[in-house]
Design a protein around this motif. Structure first.
Motif, PDB file in Angstrom:
ATOM      1  N   VAL A  76       0.822  -1.224   0.000  1.00  0.00           N
ATOM      2  CA  VAL A  76       0.000   0.000   0.000  1.00  0.00           C
ATOM      3  C   VAL A  76       0.846   1.261   0.000  1.00  0.00           C
ATOM      4  N   SER A  77       2.151   1.151   0.240  1.00  0.00           N
ATOM      5  CA  SER A  77       3.008   2.343   0.226  1.00  0.00           C
ATOM      6  C   SER A  77       3.274   2.831  -1.197  1.00  0.00           C
ATOM      7  N   LEU A  78       3.020   1.979  -2.202  1.00  0.00           N
ATOM      8  CA  LEU A  78       3.217   2.387  -3.588  1.00  0.00           C
ATOM      9  C   LEU A  78       2.045   3.249  -4.050  1.00  0.00           C
ATOM     10  N   PRO A  79       2.286   4.198  -4.956  1.00  0.00           N
ATOM     11  CA  PRO A  79       1.183   5.004  -5.504  1.00  0.00           C
ATOM     12  C   PRO A  79       0.172   4.103  -6.208  1.00  0.00           C
ATOM     13  N   SER A  80      -1.095   4.450  -6.093  1.00  0.00           N
ATOM     14  CA  SER A  80      -2.142   3.636  -6.711  1.00  0.00           C
ATOM     15  C   SER A  80      -1.963   3.590  -8.230  1.00  0.00           C
ATOM     16  N   THR A  81      -1.440   4.697  -8.823  1.00  0.00           N
ATOM     17  CA  THR A  81      -1.224   4.707 -10.272  1.00  0.00           C
ATOM     18  C   THR A  81      -0.181   3.667 -10.676  1.00  0.00           C
ATOM     19  N   ALA A  82       0.841   3.484  -9.836  1.00  0.00           N
ATOM     20  CA  ALA A  82       1.881   2.498 -10.131  1.00  0.00           C
ATOM     21  C   ALA A  82       1.313   1.086 -10.094  1.00  0.00           C
ATOM     22  N   ARG A  83       0.479   0.818  -9.094  1.00  0.00           N
ATOM     23  CA  ARG A  83      -0.098  -0.521  -8.969  1.00  0.00           C
ATOM     24  C   ARG A  83      -1.084  -0.809 -10.104  1.00  0.00           C
ATOM     25  N   ARG A  84      -1.875   0.201 -10.469  1.00  0.00           N
ATOM     26  CA  ARG A  84      -2.834   0.010 -11.562  1.00  0.00           C
ATOM     27  C   ARG A  84      -2.105  -0.213 -12.881  1.00  0.00           C
ATOM     28  N   HIS A  85      -1.034   0.545 -13.084  1.00  0.00           N
ATOM     29  CA  HIS A  85      -0.241   0.357 -14.294  1.00  0.00           C
ATOM     30  C   HIS A  85       0.343  -1.057 -14.343  1.00  0.00           C
ATOM     31  N   ALA A  86       0.827  -1.539 -13.204  1.00  0.00           N
ATOM     32  CA  ALA A  86       1.404  -2.883 -13.148  1.00  0.00           C
ATOM     33  C   ALA A  86       0.359  -3.935 -13.491  1.00  0.00           C
ATOM     34  N   MET A  87      -0.864  -3.731 -13.013  1.00  0.00           N
ATOM     35  CA  MET A  87      -1.940  -4.678 -13.292  1.00  0.00           C
ATOM     36  C   MET A  87      -2.255  -4.728 -14.783  1.00  0.00           C
ATOM     37  N   LEU A  88      -2.357  -3.560 -15.395  1.00  0.00           N
ATOM     38  CA  LEU A  88      -2.687  -3.489 -16.822  1.00  0.00           C
ATOM     39  C   LEU A  88      -1.572  -4.104 -17.664  1.00  0.00           C
ATOM     40  N   THR A  89      -0.331  -3.780 -17.339  1.00  0.00           N
ATOM     41  CA  THR A  89       0.802  -4.321 -18.097  1.00  0.00           C
ATOM     42  C   THR A  89       0.875  -5.836 -17.961  1.00  0.00           C
ATOM     43  N   THR A  90       0.645  -6.337 -16.741  1.00  0.00           N
ATOM     44  CA  THR A  90       0.706  -7.786 -16.521  1.00  0.00           C
ATOM     45  C   THR A  90      -0.424  -8.502 -17.251  1.00  0.00           C
ATOM     46  N   LEU A  91      -1.623  -7.920 -17.241  1.00  0.00           N
ATOM     47  CA  LEU A  91      -2.740  -8.535 -17.946  1.00  0.00           C
ATOM     48  C   LEU A  91      -2.433  -8.621 -19.448  1.00  0.00           C
ATOM     49  N   ARG A  92      -1.903  -7.540 -20.028  1.00  0.00           N
ATOM     50  CA  ARG A  92      -1.551  -7.567 -21.443  1.00  0.00           C
ATOM     51  C   ARG A  92      -0.460  -8.592 -21.725  1.00  0.00           C
ATOM     52  N   ALA A  93       0.466  -8.747 -20.774  1.00  0.00           N
ATOM     53  CA  ALA A  93       1.511  -9.756 -20.933  1.00  0.00           C
ATOM     54  C   ALA A  93       0.906 -11.158 -20.941  1.00  0.00           C
ATOM     55  N   ILE A  94      -0.062 -11.395 -20.066  1.00  0.00           N
ATOM     56  CA  ILE A  94      -0.738 -12.693 -20.022  1.00  0.00           C
ATOM     57  C   ILE A  94      -1.434 -12.967 -21.350  1.00  0.00           C
ATOM     58  N   TYR A  95      -2.072 -11.950 -21.901  1.00  0.00           N
ATOM     59  CA  TYR A  95      -2.754 -12.119 -23.190  1.00  0.00           C
ATOM     60  C   TYR A  95      -1.759 -12.402 -24.311  1.00  0.00           C
ATOM     61  N   VAL A  96      -0.610 -11.730 -24.305  1.00  0.00           N
ATOM     62  CA  VAL A  96       0.422 -12.023 -25.297  1.00  0.00           C
ATOM     63  C   VAL A  96       0.859 -13.472 -25.183  1.00  0.00           C
ATOM     64  N   LEU A  97       1.088 -13.913 -23.961  1.00  0.00           N
ATOM     65  CA  LEU A  97       1.544 -15.288 -23.735  1.00  0.00           C
ATOM     66  C   LEU A  97       0.511 -16.301 -24.218  1.00  0.00           C
ATOM     67  N   ILE A  98      -0.758 -16.087 -23.831  1.00  0.00           N
ATOM     68  CA  ILE A  98      -1.799 -17.074 -24.134  1.00  0.00           C
ATOM     69  C   ILE A  98      -2.191 -17.043 -25.610  1.00  0.00           C
ATOM     70  N   PHE A  99      -2.550 -15.856 -26.113  1.00  0.00           N
ATOM     71  CA  PHE A  99      -3.143 -15.766 -27.442  1.00  0.00           C
ATOM     72  C   PHE A  99      -2.120 -15.798 -28.572  1.00  0.00           C
TER      73      PHE A  99
END
Length: 445
Positions: free
Chosen positions: A252-275
């Motif tokens: 929780v010490s990280l900025p919320s924007t940093a965590r949200r960005h990490a989530m979006l980037t990781t989700l796109r990475a998962i899609y690259v891997l799978i699809f």
């Protein structure tokens, strides 16, 4: 789906006998308690019973240790096989054990490379950074001055996992003969988990997966997979670049924007891997996703990975497109095409397709914030279980991987649109077009 390996089926019989006696006595006691409680309820199950059983199994798996900790973690994602209330309780199974001695770690490294550890590393920190069932990680500095993270396999864990995988297969064979489990793929599931356990202890295989994932994700700016140091990797030791200043995903010490960005980037990475690549990281829980301070995500631990066959990858990609486009007819056909268990004698294909079409149509009609992978997967697998069908691992594992990651997303980025983010990747596969490159992450925070 190609798995991480094939565990040996023939462990040391002396060790196996001792371990089997302990495991069977514990599991036997659990079965007696579970049956006794079930009999008091008139052999009727409900949500409270499955929750109670999930808590009991969680305690037992943690008590048994060894491979059963990993088995519990893998089983807790199998919504296609086990009831949801039971699995919800099992998701708290942890993988933290005391570290083994630094002298043992040094000896393992020296034996792995047939030379004194002083000639392997310029500096080796005896205090481990982290410790788990399979291994512990030490900080080191190479002779070229590079900072390194050294993953050292726990002594005896390979033999223990081999024994536990063997016992798991035997227990599955017994369970498969029971009326309640005859329609469940318990033997296939046990075999699949056994292969995954082998991958967890073979660091040569894990290093190969890590290199493959790093190469496959190189096009995504800001997504970090640590580089392995290949000449310092063996079956017992995995050496990679050290990344300082890592934060847990839920810090929780990280900025919320940093965590949200990490989530979006990781989700796109998962899609690259799978699809695009047909690759699946089966263990994307918060302990395997970290952040650097600007929000770039770091993926770790590639012991539980798999790769879809090309046909499975294309069908799964098409299935996701069918959901987005509300093509329930084609989606139902794909589910049937990717089923590996033969239909029961009373199987009604038309009725099965109608049920699948209803599930897909309901998911397609939901607004982004109301669409949940978890609800969709539970309903989809529920239909398959009712008709005694089992999806291939190349179909179920990508869904389960997304399901595990969704549990993280809903707490940190609840408004993220799964379907909209997936569309560019499935459309690119469908029409063999390239998607637009992602924006560099840290520059726009």
């Amino acid at each position: 789906m190609r798995s991480t390996g094939d565990a040996s089926k023939y462990p040391n019989w002396c060790h196996a006998t001792i371990r089997a006696t302990y495991v069977l006595s514990v599991i036997g006691a659990v079965i007696l308690v579970a049956v006794a409680r079930l009999s008091l309820a008139g052999f009727r199950t409900n949500v409270s019973y499955w929750e109670w059983l999930g808590r009991l199994i969680t305690y037992v798996f943690c008590r048994l240790g060894g491979a059963f900790t990993k088995v519990g973690q893998v089983a807790s994602t199998r919504y296609d096989v086990l009831p949801a209330p039971l699995l919800k309780q099992m998701q708290i199974i942890q993988d933290h054990v005391p570290p083994f001695g630094s002298g043992i770690a040094r000896s393992i490294i020296a034996n792995a490379f047939n030379r004194p550890i002083e000639s392997v590393f310029q500096y080796f920190d005896d205090t481990p950074i982290a410790s788990g069932t399979v291994a512990q990680i030490h900080y080191a500095i190479g002779h070229d001055g590079q900072e390194l993270a050294v993953k050292v396999r726990r002594p005896g864990i390979e033999e223990l996992f081999r024994i536990d995988a063997y016992l798991l297969r035997k227990l599955a064979a017994i369970a498969a003969a029971m009326p309640f489990y005859r329609s469940a793929p318990v033997i296939e599931t046990a075999s699949e988990i056994g292969d995954l356990l082998h991958g967890q202890t073979d660091f040569t295989t894990e290093a190969r997966w890590q290199r493959l994932f790093r190469d496959s994700l190189a096009r995504i700016p800001g997504l970090i997979v640590p580089r392995t140091v290949d000449d310092l990797c063996s079956g017992e030791v995995l050496t990679m670049e050290f990344l300082p200043g890592l934060h847990r995903l839920d810090d929780v010490s990280l900025p919320s924007t940093a965590r949200r960005h990490a989530m979006l980037t990781t989700l796109r990475a998962i899609y690259v891997l799978i699809f695009r690549e047909g690759l699946i990281h089966c263990d994307l829980h918060p302990g395997n996703i970290y952040l650097v301070i600007c929000g770039d995500p770091v993926l770790l631990d590639f012991g539980f990975c798999g790769q879809m066959k090309e046909r499975e990858r294309r069908l799964f990609s098409e299935f996701f497109l069918c959901i987005a486009m509300n093509d329930s007819e084609r989606a139902a056909k794909i589910v049937l095409e990717m089923a590996v268990a033969p239909p029961s004698p009373i199987f009604d294909e038309q009725a099965f397709r109608r049920e699948i079409k209803e599930v897909v149509h309901e998911a397609s009609g939901k607004r982004a914030r109301n669409f949940l992978i978890g609800d969709f997967v539970l309903k989809l697998f529920g239909v398959q279980r009712r008709w005694s069908l089992r999806a291939s691992s190349g179909f179920s594992q990508p869904l389960l991987s997304l399901l595990v990651f969704e549990g993280i997303l809903r707490g940190l980025y609840p408004d993220l649109d799964f379907q909209r983010e997936a569309l560019p990747f499935v459309l690119a596969d469908e029409y063999e077009q390239e998607t637009e490159p992602l924006a560099a992450p840290c520059s726009n925070l």
